[in-house]
Design a protein around this motif. Sequence first.
Motif, PDB file in Angstrom:
ATOM      1  N   ASP A  15       0.832  -1.207   0.000  1.00  0.00           N
ATOM      2  CA  ASP A  15       0.000   0.000   0.000  1.00  0.00           C
ATOM      3  C   ASP A  15       0.863   1.251   0.000  1.00  0.00           C
ATOM      4  OD1 ASP A  15      -2.310  -1.468  -0.062  1.00  0.00           O
ATOM      5  OD2 ASP A  15      -2.781  -1.209   2.059  1.00  0.00           O
ATOM      6  N   GLU A  19       1.137   3.992  -3.006  1.00  0.00           N
ATOM      7  CA  GLU A  19       0.874   5.410  -2.720  1.00  0.00           C
ATOM      8  C   GLU A  19       2.042   6.275  -3.192  1.00  0.00           C
ATOM      9  OE1 GLU A  19      -1.149   8.762  -0.957  1.00  0.00           O
ATOM     10  OE2 GLU A  19      -1.845   6.751  -1.399  1.00  0.00           O
ATOM     11  N   VAL A 140      -4.733   4.674   1.839  1.00  0.00           N
ATOM     12  CA  VAL A 140      -4.768   4.767   0.383  1.00  0.00           C
ATOM     13  C   VAL A 140      -6.221   4.748  -0.038  1.00  0.00           C
ATOM     14  CG1 VAL A 140      -4.144   3.642  -1.775  1.00  0.00           C
ATOM     15  CG2 VAL A 140      -2.564   3.600   0.134  1.00  0.00           C
ATOM     16  N   ARG A 169      -5.076  -6.200  -6.235  1.00  0.00           N
ATOM     17  CA  ARG A 169      -5.105  -7.011  -5.024  1.00  0.00           C
ATOM     18  C   ARG A 169      -5.502  -8.440  -5.361  1.00  0.00           C
ATOM     19  NH1 ARG A 169      -7.635  -2.236  -1.963  1.00  0.00           N
ATOM     20  NH2 ARG A 169      -5.781  -1.316  -1.055  1.00  0.00           N
TER      21      ARG A 169
END
Length: 175
Positions: A15, A19, A140, A169
């Motif tokens: 994550d 980002e 995020v 994901r």
Amino acid sequence: MSDQTPPPESLLPYDRWTEEAMRNVALRALEFAARNGLPGEHHFYLTFRTDHPETKVPGHLKARYPQEMTIVLQHQFWDLKVDRAEQKVSVGLSFGGAAANLVIPFAALVAFWDPHVRVGLRFGEMTAPDAEGETVPEAVESEPLPPPPEPQAEKPETPAQVVSLDAFRRRPTRE
């Protein structure tokens, strides 16, 4: 495996890396515009937190936009600079005929949008640097990016194309 089984917790900070990569896309676009100007019909909407302690905006703008503000970099802006060492973007703009210089910390950026190509990015909040000295995002966002407010600019013709983390994901497999 059922749909109720939560995905395993990652030992890698995907994550945070995602980002950082999304912020880097916005910063590279701004750096390009600072060096070369905006090509063709490209223009940028930048949404940022005016209540971030390192954000510098004139008092009358801070009073009008006490939490968040969207600016448009299109025809009339100057001295656009991206300072990676200081982690800040600065730009000169005109508001109602009055020139103003804005300083926006990277951590205050909320969203970046180039409506010409419908590319939009929404950023989570950033916190203090971690043990490795990297800035860690607090969250995020992966929801669709709504059209920006239009306090100083014309309304864009088409909605933003949002990069969603959900597409990357892993989904639990059904047996």
